[in-house]
Design an enzyme around this catalytic site. Sequence first.
Site, PDB file in Angstrom:
ATOM      1  CB  THR A 177      13.408  -1.618   1.120  1.00 18.62           C
ATOM      2  OG1 THR A 177      12.927  -1.477   1.947  1.00 18.62           O
ATOM      3  CG2 THR A 177      13.119  -0.501  -0.408  1.00 18.62           C
ATOM      4  CE1 TYR A 222      16.197  -6.172   8.127  1.00 13.92           C
ATOM      5  CE2 TYR A 222      16.564  -7.127   6.517  1.00 13.92           C
ATOM      6  CZ  TYR A 222      15.791  -6.293   7.690  1.00 13.92           C
ATOM      7  OH  TYR A 222      14.377  -5.756   7.114  1.00 13.92           O
ATOM      8  CE  LYS A 245      17.378  -2.743   7.626  1.00 16.17           C
ATOM      9  NZ  LYS A 245      16.484  -2.901   6.436  1.00 16.17           N
ATOM     10  CB  VAL A 252      19.763  -0.165   7.305  1.00 12.19           C
ATOM     11  CG1 VAL A 252      18.927   0.142   5.490  1.00 12.19           C
ATOM     12  CG2 VAL A 252      20.991  -0.297   7.375  1.00 12.19           C
TER      13      VAL A 252
END
Length: 300
Positions: A54, A142, A170, A210
């Site tokens: 993001t 991630y 994540k 998250v």
Amino acid sequence: MTTARPLSAPFGRALCAMITPFTEAGALDLDGAQRLAARLVARGCDGLVLSGTTGESPTTTDAEKTELVRAVRAAVGDRVPLVAGVGSADTRHTVALALAAEKAGADGVLVVSPYYSRPPQDALEAHFLEVADACGLPVMLYDIPGRTGTRIEPETMVRLAGHPRIVAVKDCAYDLLGTQKVLSRTELAYYAGCDEQILALYAVGAVGYVSTVANVVPDRLRAIVDAFDAGDTGGAARLQRQAMELIELLMAAGLPGTVTAKALLDDLGLPAGPVRPPLRPAGRGTRDALRAAHDRLVSA
């Protein structure tokens, strides 16, 4: 009645995957980043993730990533942990980014699977271990195979959990069974990385989330996990459902969450600025739909 949660949340429970504000000319907007970070913390975020997907990490320079950590740290002080995205397709580059983030004042690093080259599991494991060995900060893996092309398989996760600095994940793998297998065999702190799964993953043992959507409604998402922790599972489910219209428009309507989040933030008069190419701004129809869904949610 409260719900006991024995697992630790090393970076907090309610984390925002913060956008990276730019000026209209496309430069890094450090003042805007500081104002946005302060707002997010004031409205319920107890951790911030910088320079992730993001945060447009593929199109920000190494120097910009470091400047961003320093600026946000100056804005929020030690009130919340800062996790710096340091993932890249190159192990040496990832190590260099992790060391720079540590020096700049980050509290942890987010390390995505190397993309494009699609390394096999033994190479993937070696990549994460090299980063964890080189850097003194705790590591959040991630797992987002839809973007990287490579899954961190559950058995690989279990092995990586043996490293003392690999502490969290994540989770954007969309594999509830695989997630529960790792949760049952390790002490890794799982964070829901997909907003529609916040409550589902939290209910089976994740420690938090998250969130991209938290850029615009941080308090609404924090309320979901607060309700669950207070034992109000029905209320938590209701809050998750109330947020679904905005979550879908932001995250599943054909545009990257960076594009939609910046469009809505801009419409709300909050720091955002343009996206960097190859991303392109959202059109007027998308912006209007986002604003309408936002206003319905905050008035609910």
